[in-house]
Design a protein around this motif. Structure first.
Motif, PDB file in Angstrom:
ATOM      1  N   ALA A   1    -107.570   5.586  30.379  1.00 20.44           N
ATOM      2  CA  ALA A   1    -108.242   4.357  29.946  1.00 20.44           C
ATOM      3  C   ALA A   1    -109.738   4.518  30.155  1.00 20.44           C
ATOM      4  CB  ALA A   1    -107.709   3.171  30.727  1.00 20.44           C
ATOM      5  N   ILE A   2    -110.474   3.841  29.313  1.00 25.17           N
ATOM      6  CA  ILE A   2    -111.923   3.944  29.370  1.00 25.17           C
ATOM      7  C   ILE A   2    -112.536   2.575  29.065  1.00 25.17           C
ATOM      8  CG2 ILE A   2    -111.918   4.783  26.961  1.00 25.17           C
ATOM      9  CD1 ILE A   2    -114.363   6.420  27.549  1.00 25.17           C
ATOM     10  N   CYS A   3    -113.529   2.199  29.871  1.00 25.87           N
ATOM     11  CA  CYS A   3    -114.249   0.940  29.597  1.00 25.87           C
ATOM     12  C   CYS A   3    -115.596   1.310  28.984  1.00 25.87           C
ATOM     13  CB  CYS A   3    -114.554   0.178  30.886  1.00 25.87           C
ATOM     14  SG  CYS A   3    -113.120  -0.543  31.643  1.00 25.87           S
ATOM     15  N   MET A   4    -115.948   0.654  27.884  1.00 23.21           N
ATOM     16  CA  MET A   4    -117.280   0.850  27.301  1.00 23.21           C
ATOM     17  C   MET A   4    -117.949  -0.509  27.311  1.00 23.21           C
ATOM     18  SD  MET A   4    -116.165   3.516  24.372  1.00 23.21           S
ATOM     19  CE  MET A   4    -114.463   3.007  24.385  1.00 23.21           C
ATOM     20  N   LEU A   5    -118.904  -0.636  28.217  1.00 21.84           N
ATOM     21  CA  LEU A   5    -119.451  -1.969  28.455  1.00 21.84           C
ATOM     22  C   LEU A   5    -120.514  -2.345  27.428  1.00 21.84           C
ATOM     23  CD1 LEU A   5    -119.713  -1.850  32.351  1.00 21.84           C
ATOM     24  CD2 LEU A   5    -117.832  -2.687  30.933  1.00 21.84           C
ATOM     25  N   ALA A   6    -120.573  -3.653  27.143  1.00 25.71           N
ATOM     26  CA  ALA A   6    -121.548  -4.178  26.196  1.00 25.71           C
ATOM     27  C   ALA A   6    -122.953  -3.856  26.702  1.00 25.71           C
ATOM     28  CB  ALA A   6    -121.372  -5.698  26.075  1.00 25.71           C
ATOM     29  N   PRO A   7    -123.903  -3.551  25.872  1.00 21.78           N
ATOM     30  CA  PRO A   7    -123.775  -3.528  24.404  1.00 21.78           C
ATOM     31  C   PRO A   7    -123.476  -2.116  23.872  1.00 21.78           C
ATOM     32  CG  PRO A   7    -126.089  -3.405  24.986  1.00 21.78           C
ATOM     33  CD  PRO A   7    -125.320  -3.389  26.284  1.00 21.78           C
ATOM     34  N   ASN A   8    -123.184  -1.176  24.810  1.00 21.18           N
ATOM     35  CA  ASN A   8    -123.039   0.211  24.353  1.00 21.18           C
ATOM     36  C   ASN A   8    -121.616   0.563  23.937  1.00 21.18           C
ATOM     37  OD1 ASN A   8    -125.790   0.783  24.844  1.00 21.18           O
ATOM     38  ND2 ASN A   8    -125.312   0.864  27.043  1.00 21.18           N
ATOM     39  N   SER A   9    -121.106  -0.186  22.997  1.00 13.85           N
ATOM     40  CA  SER A   9    -119.766   0.114  22.499  1.00 13.85           C
ATOM     41  C   SER A   9    -119.779  -0.046  20.990  1.00 13.85           C
ATOM     42  CB  SER A   9    -118.759  -0.865  23.105  1.00 13.85           C
ATOM     43  OG  SER A   9    -118.983  -2.140  22.556  1.00 13.85           O
ATOM     44  N   TYR A  10    -118.683   0.314  20.373  1.00 12.04           N
ATOM     45  CA  TYR A  10    -118.599   0.226  18.905  1.00 12.04           C
ATOM     46  C   TYR A  10    -118.854  -1.201  18.422  1.00 12.04           C
ATOM     47  CZ  TYR A  10    -116.603   0.602  14.209  1.00 12.04           C
ATOM     48  OH  TYR A  10    -116.411   0.562  12.851  1.00 12.04           O
ATOM     49  N   THR A  11    -118.246  -2.171  19.105  1.00  7.20           N
ATOM     50  CA  THR A  11    -118.391  -3.558  18.648  1.00  7.20           C
ATOM     51  C   THR A  11    -119.627  -4.236  19.234  1.00  7.20           C
ATOM     52  OG1 THR A  11    -117.079  -4.345  20.503  1.00  7.20           O
ATOM     53  CG2 THR A  11    -115.894  -3.917  18.455  1.00  7.20           C
TER      54      THR A  11
ATOM     55  N   GLU B   1    -119.502  -5.334  22.175  1.00  4.61           N
ATOM     56  CA  GLU B   1    -118.919  -6.151  23.258  1.00  4.61           C
ATOM     57  C   GLU B   1    -118.318  -5.205  24.293  1.00  4.61           C
ATOM     58  OE1 GLU B   1    -117.183  -9.649  20.345  1.00  4.61           O
ATOM     59  OE2 GLU B   1    -115.881  -7.991  20.844  1.00  4.61           O
ATOM     60  N   ASP B   2    -117.770  -5.769  25.389  1.00  2.00           N
ATOM     61  CA  ASP B   2    -117.014  -4.915  26.305  1.00  2.00           C
ATOM     62  C   ASP B   2    -115.774  -4.417  25.557  1.00  2.00           C
ATOM     63  OD1 ASP B   2    -118.762  -5.353  28.338  1.00  2.00           O
ATOM     64  OD2 ASP B   2    -117.524  -6.808  29.418  1.00  2.00           O
ATOM     65  N   VAL B   3    -115.581  -3.099  25.595  1.00  2.00           N
ATOM     66  CA  VAL B   3    -114.422  -2.524  24.900  1.00  2.00           C
ATOM     67  C   VAL B   3    -113.622  -1.694  25.897  1.00  2.00           C
ATOM     68  CG1 VAL B   3    -113.707  -0.791  23.181  1.00  2.00           C
ATOM     69  CG2 VAL B   3    -115.460  -2.457  22.598  1.00  2.00           C
ATOM     70  N   VAL B   4    -112.298  -1.831  25.842  1.00  2.00           N
ATOM     71  CA  VAL B   4    -111.435  -0.957  26.641  1.00  2.00           C
ATOM     72  C   VAL B   4    -110.531  -0.211  25.667  1.00  2.00           C
ATOM     73  CG1 VAL B   4    -109.531  -0.888  28.303  1.00  2.00           C
ATOM     74  CG2 VAL B   4    -111.463  -2.446  28.677  1.00  2.00           C
ATOM     75  N   GLU B   5    -110.445   1.104  25.837  1.00  2.00           N
ATOM     76  CA  GLU B   5    -109.512   1.866  25.014  1.00  2.00           C
ATOM     77  C   GLU B   5    -108.497   2.539  25.920  1.00  2.00           C
ATOM     78  OE1 GLU B   5    -112.297   2.758  21.132  1.00  2.00           O
ATOM     79  OE2 GLU B   5    -111.491   4.479  22.231  1.00  2.00           O
ATOM     80  N   ILE B   6    -107.237   2.350  25.569  1.00  2.00           N
ATOM     81  CA  ILE B   6    -106.160   2.939  26.355  1.00  2.00           C
ATOM     82  C   ILE B   6    -105.479   4.000  25.499  1.00  2.00           C
ATOM     83  CG2 ILE B   6    -103.946   2.459  27.487  1.00  2.00           C
ATOM     84  CD1 ILE B   6    -104.937  -0.475  27.788  1.00  2.00           C
ATOM     85  N   SER B   7    -105.523   5.243  25.951  1.00  2.00           N
ATOM     86  CA  SER B   7    -104.799   6.307  25.232  1.00  2.00           C
ATOM     87  C   SER B   7    -103.460   6.483  25.933  1.00  2.00           C
ATOM     88  CB  SER B   7    -105.581   7.620  25.279  1.00  2.00           C
ATOM     89  OG  SER B   7    -106.870   7.423  24.760  1.00  2.00           O
ATOM     90  N   CYS B   8    -102.435   5.898  25.335  1.00  2.00           N
ATOM     91  CA  CYS B   8    -101.125   5.914  25.990  1.00  2.00           C
ATOM     92  C   CYS B   8    -100.181   6.856  25.231  1.00  2.00           C
ATOM     93  CB  CYS B   8    -100.556   4.503  26.031  1.00  2.00           C
ATOM     94  SG  CYS B   8    -100.414   3.753  24.417  1.00  2.00           S
ATOM     95  N   HIS B   9     -98.961   6.973  25.690  1.00  2.00           N
ATOM     96  CA  HIS B   9     -97.997   7.786  24.958  1.00  2.00           C
ATOM     97  C   HIS B   9     -97.634   7.080  23.661  1.00  2.00           C
ATOM     98  CE1 HIS B   9     -97.647   9.517  29.034  1.00  2.00           C
ATOM     99  NE2 HIS B   9     -97.680  10.617  28.299  1.00  2.00           N
TER     100      HIS B   9
END
Ligand SMILES: Nc1nc2c(ncn2[C@@H]2O[C@H](COP(=O)(O)OP(=O)(O)OP(=O)(O)O)[C@@H](O)[C@H]2O)c(=O)[nH]1
Ligand SMILES: [Mg+2]
Length: 455
Positions: free
Chosen positions: A65-75, A77-85
């Motif tokens: 999992a990775i947090c990309m905090l605002a404003p440095n994300s794609y949107t 906003e605060d973004v969290v991406e979870i790479s799961c199975h």
């Protein structure tokens, strides 16, 4: 939207090694903290192997999992991406859990919409994201990437800044009208306006290519029975899709298949052979084929080059009004009864290409001819100097041009700066519509402050 937090599967549904679940919005970090305690202390953009717990305390998965905090994300906003199975069941359970924790399912294009609304990209770039995702060929993705990197945005931005500079001069002369200071030159402004319209015309030229690049080009194969239309159709597709036989009148329905030539998408259609027929079904097939040809971008008139075609059949082909056509003399392996130039004369100097659908000779020439017809040789520069516009972008650019033309007329009529400035503002607003950024009052103020005279 209202600042709510949204969640969606960012990878295609189905089984895969890894699937990515994306959360965006003010509650994104809270949500991942709930699933993986300690997550709120993670540094932005740092990847963490974490054990994800459901709201009921069950272990869902061990995932990155990775947090990309605002404003440095794609949107932005605060973004969290979870790479799961990547199992459908697992991603479903994770998304459901995130929703239980207060997120909403994201709408279509929601992440990119947020990126645009938060100023992370302009409308042209947002459209390019959609184009990139749907691109099927290298060329399509190259053009989309160029837009994403801002080629078109930059060009429109330059036009806009040039016009804003002129607007400032015109408006300043309104403010200082009593002091008799001439800040703008009618001649210079007209010159700039004409030059700008020239640049826009250059951009607009690529609209047609842009449409073809995105939507694909329709090619209909038409010709007398037994000319080898279905054989050619199969040869161009590279598979035996249509039934081929020596019995005349084999094909009845219009068949359609997608092919790629030189990075463009084409929809190739095979049709029933044109002939006098007493068979009602065959007659229906023939009229469907002709109808298809009338709506096609290019029609391939296929003739059996080893036999002299019957005059009535050729007349019939020549009388169908089509946008563009190429004559294909098939069965070249059996020897042609006429030269390509003789046939070209009868078909209004059309391209005539000799091929053997069954042997393969001439097919490369045919593909080249089709490709050349479609783009007029401009394709290689697409994405670098030339830019394939979409319909919305070209409409907005036409508005810019129209406003400038009106302004030039006003200047020619010796209109005062008030009228000139009005038309110029309209042109600038239309530029803002291309990029999706209407010019705000604030921006105008900032620019004008630099031009302030008197000090
Ligand atoms: N020698 C030779 N025979 C060909 C070639 N192309 C097609 N044929 C033969 O011509 C006959 C008719 O081919 P089709 O592809 O079915 O022709 P069509 O124009 O689709 O015919 P209809 O669907 O009946 O209108 C078949 O026997 C093919 O094998 C070619 O390039 N060379
Ligand atoms: Mg056929």
């Amino acid at each position: 939207m209202d600042g709510e937090t949204v969640v969606a599967l960012a990878t295609p549904p189905g089984e895969s090694g890894i699937a990515v679940v994306r959360i965006s919005g003010p509650r994104a970090v809270d949500i991942i903290e709930g699933m993986s305690p300690g997550a709120s202390g993670w540094k932005s953009h740092e990847t963490h192997l974490s054990r994800l717990e459901s709201i009921n305390g069950e272990i869902l998965d061990e995932a990155l999992a990775i947090c990309m905090l605002a404003p440095n994300s794609y949107t932005g906003e605060d973004v969290v991406e979870i790479s799961c199975h990547g199992s459908m069941h697992l991603t479903g359970a994770i998304i459901e859990d995130i929703i239980l924790r207060g997120a909403e399912p994201a709408g279509q294009g929601e992440f990119t919409k947020r990126a645009y609304l938060n100023g992370r990209m302009d409308l042209i770039q947002a459209e390019a994201v959609a184009d990139l995702i749907s691109s099927e060929t290298k060329l399509q993705s190259r053009v989309a990437l160029a837009h994403l990197k801002g080629s078109l945005s930059r060009k429109v931005g330059e036009i806009e800044i040039g016009l804003l500079g002129q607007l400032a001069l015109v408006e300043v002369s309104i403010d200082f009208s009593e002091e008799d200071i001439e800040t703008w030159s009618a001649e210079k402004l007209t010159g700039i306006s004409v030059e700008t319209r020239g640049k826009i015309a250059g951009l607009l030229e690529s609209e047609m290519v842009g449409r073809k690049l995105r939507q694909g080009i329709r090619i209909t194969i038409l010709g007398p029975r037994n000319a080898g239309k279905s054989s050619l159709y199969n040869a161009l597709i590279g598979e035996e899709r249509a039934i081929v036989s020596e019995i005349p009148g084999t094909t009845r329905d219009v068949l359609r298949e997608r092919i790629h030539i030189g990075g463009l998408t084409y929809y190739l259609e095979d049709t029933a052979g044109i002939a006098e027929t007493g068979c009602e079904i065959e007659a229906r097939g023939i009229s469907m084929g002709m109808e298809a040809a009338r709506g096609a971008d290019i029609v391939l008139f296929v003739l059996d080059g080893s036999h002299k075609a019957r005059d009535e059949e050729e007349d019939e082909l020549r009388n169908i009004s089509v946008v563009d056509h190429i004559v294909v003399l098939n069965k070249s392996d059996l020897g042609l009864t006429e030269s390509t130039s003789e046939v070209a004369e009868r078909f209004g100097e059309a391209d005539v290409i000799a091929v053997s659908a069954t042997g393969g000779e001439g097919l490369t020439d045919l593909r080249n001819a089709i490709f050349g017809r479609t783009v007029g040789g401009d394709i290689s520069r697409l994405g670098s100097e030339r830019i394939a516009l979409n319909a919305r972008q070209s409409t907005a650019l036409k508005d810019v041009s129209a406003s400038l033309e009106r302004m030039e007329k006003e200047i020619a009529r010796k209109a005062g700066p008030e009228i000139v400035s009005m038309e110029l503002r309209e042109a600038i607003d239309a530029c803002g519509k291309v990029t999706g950024r209407a010019v705000s009052q604030d921006l105008l103020e900032t620019i004008f402050s630099r031009f302030c005279i008197g000090k």
